[in-house]
Design a protein around this motif. Structure first.
Motif, PDB file in Angstrom:
ATOM      1  N   THR A  23      -6.240  -5.885   4.244  1.00  0.00           N
ATOM      2  CA  THR A  23      -6.734  -4.854   3.392  1.00  0.00           C
ATOM      3  C   THR A  23      -7.848  -4.672   1.783  1.00  0.00           C
ATOM      4  O   THR A  23      -8.543  -4.380   1.309  1.00  0.00           O
ATOM      5  CB  THR A  23      -5.636  -3.770   2.715  1.00  0.00           C
ATOM      6  N   SER A  73      -6.680   6.635   4.554  1.00  0.00           N
ATOM      7  CA  SER A  73      -7.378   6.377   5.682  1.00  0.00           C
ATOM      8  C   SER A  73      -7.628   7.471   6.991  1.00  0.00           C
ATOM      9  O   SER A  73      -7.484   8.600   6.534  1.00  0.00           O
ATOM     10  CB  SER A  73      -5.440   5.220   6.525  1.00  0.00           C
ATOM     11  N   PHE A 121       0.052  -3.061   2.269  1.00  0.00           N
ATOM     12  CA  PHE A 121      -1.386  -3.959   2.180  1.00  0.00           C
ATOM     13  C   PHE A 121      -1.096  -4.569   3.801  1.00  0.00           C
ATOM     14  O   PHE A 121       0.088  -5.352   3.505  1.00  0.00           O
ATOM     15  CB  PHE A 121      -1.478  -4.578   1.268  1.00  0.00           C
ATOM     16  N   ASN A 150      -1.062   1.789  -5.137  1.00  0.00           N
ATOM     17  CA  ASN A 150       0.239   1.218  -4.332  1.00  0.00           C
ATOM     18  C   ASN A 150       1.139   0.782  -4.741  1.00  0.00           C
ATOM     19  O   ASN A 150       2.214   0.001  -4.390  1.00  0.00           O
ATOM     20  CB  ASN A 150      -0.557   0.560  -2.828  1.00  0.00           C
ATOM     21  N   SER A 180      -2.789   3.672   0.494  1.00  0.00           N
ATOM     22  CA  SER A 180      -2.288   3.177   1.516  1.00  0.00           C
ATOM     23  C   SER A 180      -1.624   4.247   2.418  1.00  0.00           C
ATOM     24  O   SER A 180       0.016   4.733   1.857  1.00  0.00           O
ATOM     25  CB  SER A 180      -1.809   1.775   1.408  1.00  0.00           C
ATOM     26  N   PRO A 213      -0.698  -0.640   7.305  1.00  0.00           N
ATOM     27  CA  PRO A 213      -1.506  -1.248   7.407  1.00  0.00           C
ATOM     28  C   PRO A 213      -1.754  -2.980   8.105  1.00  0.00           C
ATOM     29  O   PRO A 213      -2.692  -3.008   8.807  1.00  0.00           O
ATOM     30  CB  PRO A 213      -2.327  -1.833   6.109  1.00  0.00           C
TER      31      PRO A 213
END
Length: 283
Positions: A139, A91, A135, A153, A130, A97
């Motif tokens: 996402t 990110s 998520f 993740n 992430s 997220p």
């Protein structure tokens, strides 16, 4: 040449810098002592990590937020100058997220990171991790639009497999992780994180070695029975946490233990995923 008859060992590092603190509390931007924890990771921890990885010729995958790369550009170059490591998407702002107000805001955050990092690495980023290992409902669609090839993740398995969330399947390959193989679960500490205490070095080293030993035994059992095993060992660390001298001794001891086993190979996530896709006819 990478061979899946050997168990892939994936050493990964989330190079968050200040972002791990800014995202927890925006007011931390005005708390220089708190932010200095992130600076330690970039200025002292990361060089120690790169030195140990070079000693054992162990490639690794580094997930760098776009804002960290923007504020501290030497972070990317020091990793890339080693010539064997991979950069992954983490990110721009390290915002969780599910905290974005819209799909468009989440997508713009990720695209901003790509605009900063990809010109430096010279290609599109293939992997995504992430912030906070979670998520949003948007996402997966965003990652598909970005052309992301793998995610790291999920905690539902020890094996490489296609990513599926909210009942939706994808061609993105999931590289599994777990809190038990994350240094933050044992050592992330601040006076602003209530209820956390730092764990003994020997306890963490023993835990990580036993986790590896258990997975390695299962991998070898599968291989011996004729199964083309997809088991992987994935360790997640943060330069500002693992980068303390005493903890670097733990990391090196774990690497030495793994290195002593004959049927393992240290690889980047991109290498492991490319081989998985080839073996399963997904390339």
């Amino acid at each position: 040449m990478f061979c899946m008859r050997k168990m892939p060992v994936l050493l990964t590092f989330d190079v968050d810098g200040e972002m791990i603190w800014r995202c927890r509390d925006p007011e931390n931007a005005d708390r220089p002592v708190t932010l200095s924890l992130g600076h330690y990771g970039l200025d002292r921890g990361l060089p120690r990590i790169l030195k140990v990885l070079k000693k054992y010729d162990a490639p690794a995958t580094f997930f760098v937020p776009g804002m960290t790369a923007e504020m501290f550009p030497y972070t990317l170059t020091s990793i890339l100058d080693e010539g064997i490591h991979e950069i992954g998407h983490h990110s721009y702002s390290h915002t969780y997220p599910d905290k974005f107000p819209s799909k468009e805001a989440e997508a713009e955050d990720y695209e901003r990171a790509s605009r900063i990092i990809e010109p430096v690495v010279g290609h599109k980023l293939k992997g995504y991790r992430s912030p906070a290992w979670e998520f949003s409902r948007n996402t997966l669609d965003i990652l598909k639009d970005m052309g992301i090839e793998y995610s790291s993740n999920m905690m539902g398995t020890d094996c490489l497999q296609p990513l599926e969330i909210f009942g939706e399947k994808s061609n993105i390959i999931e590289v599994p992780i777990h809190w038990i193989l994350d240094d933050a679960a044992f050592w992330l500490y601040s006076v602003r994180i209530q209820g956390k205490c730092m764990q003994p070095l020997s306890a963490v080293e023993d835990c990580w070695i036993k986790e590896f030993d258990g997975l390695y035994e299962e991998f070898m059992d599968e291989v011996d029975s004729g199964v083309d095993s997809d088991i992987v060992f994935v360790l997640t660390c943060h330069p500002q946490i693992i980068g303390r001298p005493s903890r670097m001794m733990v990391l090196e001891n774990v690497i030495k233990h793994i290195h002593s086993c004959p049927n393992v190979e240290f690889v980047t996530m991109g290498q492991a995923v490319a081989d998985y896709k080839k073996r399963h006819g997904l390339a």
